[in-house]
Write an enzyme that holds these catalytic residues in place. Structure first.
Site, PDB file in Angstrom:
ATOM      1  N   THR A 185       0.870  -1.189   0.000  1.00  0.00           N
ATOM      2  CA  THR A 185       0.000   0.000   0.000  1.00  0.00           C
ATOM      3  C   THR A 185       0.900   1.231   0.000  1.00  0.00           C
ATOM      4  OG1 THR A 185      -0.067   0.340   2.393  1.00  0.00           O
ATOM      5  CG2 THR A 185      -1.628  -1.266   1.481  1.00  0.00           C
ATOM      6  N   ASP A 186       0.307   2.399  -0.180  1.00  0.00           N
ATOM      7  CA  ASP A 186       1.111   3.628  -0.169  1.00  0.00           C
ATOM      8  C   ASP A 186       1.819   3.806   1.177  1.00  0.00           C
ATOM      9  OD1 ASP A 186       0.370   4.107  -2.714  1.00  0.00           O
ATOM     10  OD2 ASP A 186      -1.165   5.616  -2.237  1.00  0.00           O
ATOM     11  N   CYS A 187       1.134   3.404   2.244  1.00  0.00           N
ATOM     12  CA  CYS A 187       1.744   3.585   3.573  1.00  0.00           C
ATOM     13  C   CYS A 187       2.591   2.394   3.998  1.00  0.00           C
ATOM     14  CB  CYS A 187       0.677   3.911   4.605  1.00  0.00           C
ATOM     15  SG  CYS A 187      -0.821   2.932   4.459  1.00  0.00           S
ATOM     16  N   TYR A 188       2.330   1.217   3.407  1.00  0.00           N
ATOM     17  CA  TYR A 188       3.125   0.017   3.702  1.00  0.00           C
ATOM     18  C   TYR A 188       3.598  -0.578   2.371  1.00  0.00           C
ATOM     19  CZ  TYR A 188       1.128   0.062   8.446  1.00  0.00           C
ATOM     20  OH  TYR A 188       0.766   0.392   9.717  1.00  0.00           O
ATOM     21  N   PRO A 189       4.680  -0.042   1.796  1.00  0.00           N
ATOM     22  CA  PRO A 189       5.063  -0.434   0.435  1.00  0.00           C
ATOM     23  C   PRO A 189       5.620  -1.854   0.291  1.00  0.00           C
ATOM     24  CG  PRO A 189       6.669   1.094   1.366  1.00  0.00           C
ATOM     25  CD  PRO A 189       5.545   1.031   2.338  1.00  0.00           C
TER      26      PRO A 189
END
Lengths: 407, 135
Positions: free
Chosen positions: A149-153
Site C-alpha cells: 500500500t502507499d503507507c506500507y510499500p
C-alpha cells in the site's frame, strides 16, 4: 446476604444451609496472603482435612484451596506483534516456521492457532509447536506477504523472530479448563483415531480427560469465585480469566451436589507467553487427528465460607461423566453409560457386561505439580487471589450449527 | 545365559502340540509367555521370552523350526524418553501387553520392558512423540 458495619471490616453474614455463617472477604484473605500467613492446601488435601476436622473448623483455618489441570486444549493460541520493518509491510499472510498464522488484523499483528498444521511438514508440526518453540526461546522463521500500500510499500519479508525481539506475545485461549468432559469408546470394528486418543475396536478401551477432584471448575461448580478477571496460573505464569470460554454451557444437567454430569462451563484465558515455561505448555499430536496443545492451568479458590469449602471437598466418586460412542459420526453420539471418575481411575470399568480398560489423556501428575506450585506461590505471598469483576453466565445454552438456506 | 524374545506363528494343525513343555523339558529353557492368542483348529500366535545357554537356545530354535512352526526374533525394542514425557497416559490406552501402565499412587507412567511385545502402537498413540523404536 446481610451487611453489618463492625469497624475495620464490614462483617458480612451469608445464609448457608445451616443458617448464618461467617464470611471471609477476598480482601481479608489477600491480607493474610501478603503477610505470608494464609493457610493454603490443594483440592486433594482438603478432602482429608475436612474429614478429620469437620467443616466448621476447616473453614476457619483454611484460606485458599488450589486446583489445577494439565490437558490437551485445542482452543488455544497466541497473539504476536512483530514490530515494523523498514520499509514497513502490512502483513496480509503470515507463516511461522511454515505454519500459517491469521493476519487479518492490524499490519504486524497475527494470531497463531495451536491446531494449525505446517504447510511443509503436515501434522507432525503445527501452531502448538511454534508456541512451544517460542516459549523455549528458539528462533522462528517468519515469512509474510502483502499486496503493498502507499503507507506500507513492502510486499514480502523473510526473517527470524523470537520471544525477545517481538513486541507483545500473549496467549489468548478461547476455551480452556473444561468443567467436566465426555469419556470415549468405540463400538465399531475398526480402530478410530480421535482427539480422545486411539480408540480400539469393539469397545476395546475407554479414554477420559480430567483432573477430577483437582480440576478448577469442578471445585467451584457454580462459578462463585472464578469469574471474569480471576487471576490464574497459566503455562507457568500469572494470567487471567478474560471471558467465558467458547461453548460455555452452565445449563448442563447437574447432580444434587451442583456438579455438571457432562461437559459444562469453560474459560477464555489470557497470559504473557514470554513469561511461560515449557514445563507447563507442550505441543501434542494425535495420530490422524492433528495438533493440539497441553496447557497447564491452576486456579486458587478462596474459602469465603463453609459453603465454598464444601464445594472444594468434591471427590472423584461424586463426579460423573458419560461414555460416548465415538464410532457414531454424529453431533449427538449415543451415550453408553454414566460413570464416576473414581471408576475410570480404577483402570477398568464394566461396559455391556465386559471389563474394559480405561486410560487417561490429561496428566494428573502434572496437574498435581501445578497445584503444589500454586500452593507454594499463594503461601509465600507471590500469588494473590482476585475477586471476579463480573460473574460468568450462570445460564445459557449452546447453539448447534444447522445447515439452512441463506437470506 | 541369555534371553531372547520371539513370536511364534502356529499353522492350524499344530495348535495342540505342547511346544513350550518340550522347550522346557528337552532344552532346559526358561519360558515366559508374554502374549498368547491360540484357538483350536485355527492359527495361533505366541510371544515368548526364552532364557537359557546359547547352545540350548540355538537347539530350541532349531527344534521349533523342525516342528514346522515359524518364528520371528524381536530385534527391535521400544525406548521411552522419560525426560520429555508428561505422563498423560494416552499410550496406556493402546498397550496390549500391560507393559505401559499408570502408577495408581503418583500417576506417573511406568514401562515394564520385559512385558513389551514391541507392537509399536504406543509410538503412534503418544501425543508428545516420546516413544520410539530402536534396533
Amino acid at each position: 446476604m446481610e451487611s453489618r458495619d463492625t469497624g475495620a471490616y464490614p462483617l458480612i453474614l451469608y445464609r448457608g444451609r445451616d443458617g448464618w455463617m461467617g464470611y471471609k472477604s477476598f480482601d481479608e484473605i489477600n491480607e493474610k496472603i501478603k503477610g505470608g500467613k494464609a493457610v493454603v492446601v490443594t483440592a486433594e488435601e482438603i478432602i482429608g482435612i475436612v474429614e478429620e476436622k469437620g467443616v466448621k473448623q476447616a473453614a476457619k483455618e483454611v484460606d485458599v484451596v488450589t486446583t489445577a489441570t494439565f490437558g490437551p486444549m485445542c482452543s488455544s493460541g497466541a497473539f504476536i506483534n512483530f514490530g515494523h520493518s523498514d520499509p514497513p509491510i502490512r502483513m496480509g499472510k503470515v507463516w511461522l516456521n511454515d505454519v500459517p498464522a491469521y493476519a487479518g488484523v492490524a499490519a504486524v499483528d497475527a494470531y497463531i492457532g495451536a491446531t494449525e498444521p505446517s504447510e511443509t511438514r503436515g501434522l507432525e508440526y503445527g501452531g502448538a509447536h511454534v508456541i512451544e518453540d517460542l516459549i523455549a526461546g528458539k528462533d522462528i522463521k517468519l515469512y509474510a506477504e502483502s499486496y503493498g500500500t502507499d503507507c506500507y510499500p513492502r510486499k514480502e519479508i523473510s526473517t527470524c523472530i523470537n520471544k525477545n525481539n517481538v513486541n507483545q506475545a500473549y496467549m489468548f485461549n478461547p476455551r480452556n479448563a473444561y468443567q467436566n468432559y465426555a469419556a470415549a469408546t468405540n463400538s465399531s470394528d475398526k480402530i478410530l483415531y480421535t482427539y480422545m486418543g486411539t480408540l480400539l475396536p469393539q469397545c476395546g478401551n475407554v479414554t477420559y480427560s480430567t483432573a477430577g477432584e483437582l480440576s478448577p471448575l469442578l471445585n467451584d461448580p457454580e462459578y462463585r469465585t472464578i469469574g471474569i478477571g480471576t487471576r490464574v496460573f497459566i503455562g507457568g505464569t500469572q494470567g487471567y480469566v478474560a471471558w467465558q470460554g467458547t461453548q460455555h454451557n452452565p445449563g448442563q444437567a447437574r447432580g444434587e451436589n451442583g456438579v455438571p454430569l457432562a461437559a459444562a462451563g469453560t474459560l477464555a484465558l489470557i497470559g504473557d507467553l514470554k513469561q511461560m515455561d515449557t514445563r507447563f505448555i507442550r505441543a501434542a499430536v494425535y495420530e490422524k487427528y492433528g495438533v493440539s496443545l497441553f496447557v497447564g492451568v491452576g486456579i486458587p479458590i478462596p474459602i469465603l465460607d463453609e459453603e465454598m469449602l464444601m464445594k472444594t471437598t468434591i471427590k472423584n466418586s461424586e463426579i460423573f461423566t458419560k461414555i460416548f460412542d465415538y464410532s457414531v459420526q454424529s453431533r449427538t453420539r449415543p451415550v453408553l453409560r454414566s460413570v464416576s471418575y473414581e471408576e475410570l481411575r480404577s483402570g477398568s470399568i464394566e461396559l455391556n457386561g465386559k471389563t474394559v480398560p480405561t486410560a487417561p489423556l490429561s496428566s494428573l501428575k502434572k496437574a498435581r505439580e501445578i497445584a503444589e506450585l500454586l500452593k507454594k506461590q499463594v503461601g509465600n505471598g507471590e500469588f494473590l487471589i482476585s475477586q471476579p469483576v463480573e460473574s460468568l453466565p450462570a445460564a445459557n445454552k449452546v447453539n448447534p450449527l444447522d445447515v439452512r438456506e441463506g437470506s | 545365559m541369555k534371553t531372547i524374545k520371539l513370536s511364534l506363528h502356529f499353522p492350524a494343525n499344530h495348535v495342540t502340540k505342547p511346544l513350550t513343555y518340550d522347550l522346557v523339558k528337552k532344552f532346559d529353557l526358561q519360558i515366559n509367555i508374554l502374549h498368547a492368542d491360540i484357538q483350536l483348529n485355527k492359527t495361533g500366535k505366541l510371544i515368548l521370552d526364552i532364557t537359557g545357554t546359547e547352545w540350548n537356545i540355538e537347539s530350541g530354535l532349531k527344534y521349533i523350526e523342525d516342528q514346522g512352526i515359524k518364528y520371528k526374533l524381536f530385534t527391535k525394542s521400544i525406548i521411552w524418553q522419560e525426560d520429555s514425557c508428561v505422563h498423560c497416559g494416552a499410550c496406556t490406552a493402546v498397550c496390549p501387553s500391560g507393559a505401559l501402565q499408570m502408577d495408581k499412587m503418583d500417576w506417573s507412567l511406568t514401562f515394564d520392558k520385559e512385558k513389551c511385545m514391541v507392537c509399536e502402537l504406543c509410538v503412534k498413540a503418544c501425543p508428545l512423540n516420546v516413544m520410539c523404536v530402536t534396533i
